[in-house]
Design a protein around this motif. Structure first.
Motif, short mmCIF file in Angstrom:
data_model
loop_
_atom_site.label_atom_id
_atom_site.label_comp_id
_atom_site.label_asym_id
_atom_site.label_seq_id
_atom_site.Cartn_x
_atom_site.Cartn_y
_atom_site.Cartn_z
N VAL A 40 -2.38 -5.39 -6.07
CA VAL A 40 -1.29 -4.67 -6.74
C VAL A 40 -1.63 -3.18 -6.85
O VAL A 40 -0.78 -2.32 -6.59
N LEU A 41 -2.90 -2.89 -7.20
CA LEU A 41 -3.26 -1.48 -7.36
C LEU A 41 -3.18 -0.72 -6.03
O LEU A 41 -2.81 0.46 -6.01
N HIS A 42 -3.54 -1.38 -4.96
CA HIS A 42 -3.39 -0.71 -3.67
C HIS A 42 -1.93 -0.42 -3.37
O HIS A 42 -1.58 0.62 -2.83
N GLU A 43 -1.11 -1.37 -3.76
CA GLU A 43 0.33 -1.16 -3.56
C GLU A 43 0.81 0.03 -4.41
O GLU A 43 1.59 0.86 -3.96
N VAL A 44 0.29 0.08 -5.66
CA VAL A 44 0.67 1.20 -6.55
C VAL A 44 0.24 2.53 -5.92
O VAL A 44 1.02 3.48 -5.88
N ALA A 45 -1.00 2.56 -5.42
CA ALA A 45 -1.50 3.80 -4.82
C ALA A 45 -0.61 4.22 -3.66
O ALA A 45 -0.26 5.40 -3.52
N SER A 46 -0.23 3.24 -2.87
CA SER A 46 0.61 3.59 -1.73
C SER A 46 1.99 4.07 -2.19
O SER A 46 2.54 5.02 -1.64
N ARG A 47 2.53 3.44 -3.23
CA ARG A 47 3.82 3.90 -3.77
C ARG A 47 3.71 5.31 -4.33
O ARG A 47 4.60 6.14 -4.16
N LEU A 48 2.60 5.59 -5.06
CA LEU A 48 2.46 6.90 -5.70
C LEU A 48 2.30 8.04 -4.69
O LEU A 48 2.54 9.20 -5.02
N GLY A 49 1.90 7.67 -3.47
CA GLY A 49 1.82 8.70 -2.43
C GLY A 49 3.17 9.34 -2.16
O GLY A 49 3.25 10.44 -1.61
N ASP A 50 4.22 8.65 -2.55
CA ASP A 50 5.57 9.20 -2.37
C ASP A 50 5.88 10.17 -3.51
O ASP A 50 6.68 9.88 -4.41
#
Ligand SMILES: *Cc1c(COP(=O)(O)O)cnc(C)c1O
Length: 436
Positions: A44-54
């Protein structure tokens, strides 16, 4: 690109905090993690990091658009540390340590404006802080009008609507400052209860002429609320223009002040501050709660705040930041603000020397606005963004630029990171290319 050094320090501090609870019987399986949960959290955290890149790169000096930047690393770490406890500054029972830290931090802010005595607390932001100040104004001057300049934050009109208080806008001069003649003719009508003076308007950084507004107060006896959500900390800067300095020097004469530690105070979002000069207004907040307060006879912050639950972590982060960077003139924090203003003056002088741009006035703080003469501001905005320079757009009165148009779409840059000073050359190169 992102700061990570404080993570190790945070881990050490977390162990120290843990030791303070070592006397408790161990809990063998705290919230037993279901099998595979660590992997699930990680995924989930990796997904969050990838989302926050936006996001736009708010942390980078080439982000020079809106009022956005990350908090100081010490604020980030202190906030995170506090979440292991998750204190609630609504009442002492919910956060003994963080309530004390909030009091100390808020007193330092009050002292920055010259107030030894005050009533005040942290809020979710500048909007909630001004809501409280205007609510108090409405209680003390029921039914009377709230007035603020046409460059004041739109929040005041909306808040007045929520409070069902009449609201009127005072026109500004060509530099975005409240027009005194217009204010006086409004005051003469006799139905104004509170004047909101903006110290650092959101679009242009303009500072209302406070000494003259105070002179009017001695004749018309209104309450004076200062919206210093953006600009308040600039009172520590040594390089303000004399007229701006004079305005900041009389903030202490106000009835209430709002400043946003989450704007120029290096804090994560969720940190505003409201201050009242007369602590007797605390009695207006009276309520009768049977459940919340038993551990002390002291006044609880929950008794002088319209918000109930509030993050103790925000107070802890602010306290830690001010411990590291005290609010003193000439200190490291003040020097950072001075660098921001120098960056704005430098960008302003380069723009003024360039025939492609209309540049209205010298920035009073660290916000610069300008209008391209023959191109659209949007095109430059987009061309700059393609080259990684992020600016902002602002609709401003044509009169600021000496134009007959009612409104002009202008470019705007908030240079609120001290690093901006070193980057003005690079920013200018990109802006020059984007405007070609
Ligand atoms: C940002 C700002 C506000 C609103 O504060 P929030 O923290 O966004 O709620 C009010 N007034 C001024 C001058 C501001 O710059």
């Amino acid at each position: 690109m992102l700061e990570t050094q404080t993570i190790a320090v945070l881990q050490e501090a977390l162990q120290e905090l843990d030791c303070r609870f070592a006397h408790l019987p161990p809990v063998p399986n705290p919230q037993p993690p279901p099998p595979g949960s660590e992997a699930a959290v990680s995924s989930v955290l990796h997904e969050v990091a990838s989302r926050l890149g936006d996001n736009f790169p708010y942390f980078h000096p080439l982000y020079a658009g809106q009022m956005l930047k990350p908090p100081h690393p010490v604020a980030r770490a202190a906030y995170a540390l506090a979440t292991w406890i998750n204190p609630n500054n609504h009442a002492l029972d919910g956060g003994r340590a963080s309530t004390a830290m909030e009091r100390e931090a808020v007193s330092q802010i009050a002292r920055m404006f010259g107030w030894e005595e005050h009533l005040g607390h942290l809020t979710g932001g500048g909007t909630m802080a001004s809501l409280e100040a205007l609510w108090v104004a409405g209680q003390l001057r029921p039914g009377k009008k709230i007035v603020a300049s046409s460059q004041s934050h739109y929040t005041h009109e909306r808040i007045s609507g929520v409070l069902r208080l009449p609201f009127e806008k005072v026109p500004t001069d060509q530099r975005g400052r409240m027009d005194l003649a217009a204010l006086e003719s409004m005051l003469a009508a006799g139905d104004t209860g509170c004047v909101v003076a903006t110290m650092g308007a959101t679009a242009t950084g303009s500072v209302d002429p406070l000494p003259e507004i105070l002179a009017l107060r001695s004749r018309y006896h209104f309450r004076l609320h200062i919206d210093a959500a953006y600009g308040g900390y600039f009172t520590l800067a040594a390089n303000l223009a004399p007229e701006t300095r004079a305005a900041f020097d009389c903030i202490r004469e106000a009835d209430s002040i709002v400043v946003d530690p989450h704007k120029h105070g290096l804090q994560p979002y969720g940190c505003g501050c409201v201050l009242f000069r007369d602590s007797a207004v605390g009695s207006l907040y009276k309520h009768d709660s049977p459940a919340t307060y038993f551990s002390s006879r002291d006044l609880h912050l929950g008794e002088i705040s319209l918000e109930c639950s509030r993050p103790g972590a925000a107070a802890v982060a602010l306290w830690a930041t001010m411990r590291l960077l005290p609010l003193i003139r000439g200190g490291e924090f003040a020097q950072g603000l001075e660098a921001c203003r120098r960056a704005a003056l430098e960008l302003h002088s380069r723009l003024s020397a360039d025939p492609r741009f209309l540049v209205p006035f010298i920035p009073q703080l660290d916000i610069v606005v300008w209008a391209p003469k023959s191109q659209s501001a949007e095109r430059i905005f987009e061309q700059a963004a393609r080259r990684n320079l992020h600016l902002a757009l602002a609709r401003l009165p044509g009169s600021f630029f000496g134009l007959p148009d009612e409104e002009v779409l202008a470019l705007r840059s908030v240079l609120m990171k001290p690093e901006h000073e070193q980057w003005i050359g690079r920013i200018w190169e990109i802006l020059d290319a984007a405007s070609a």
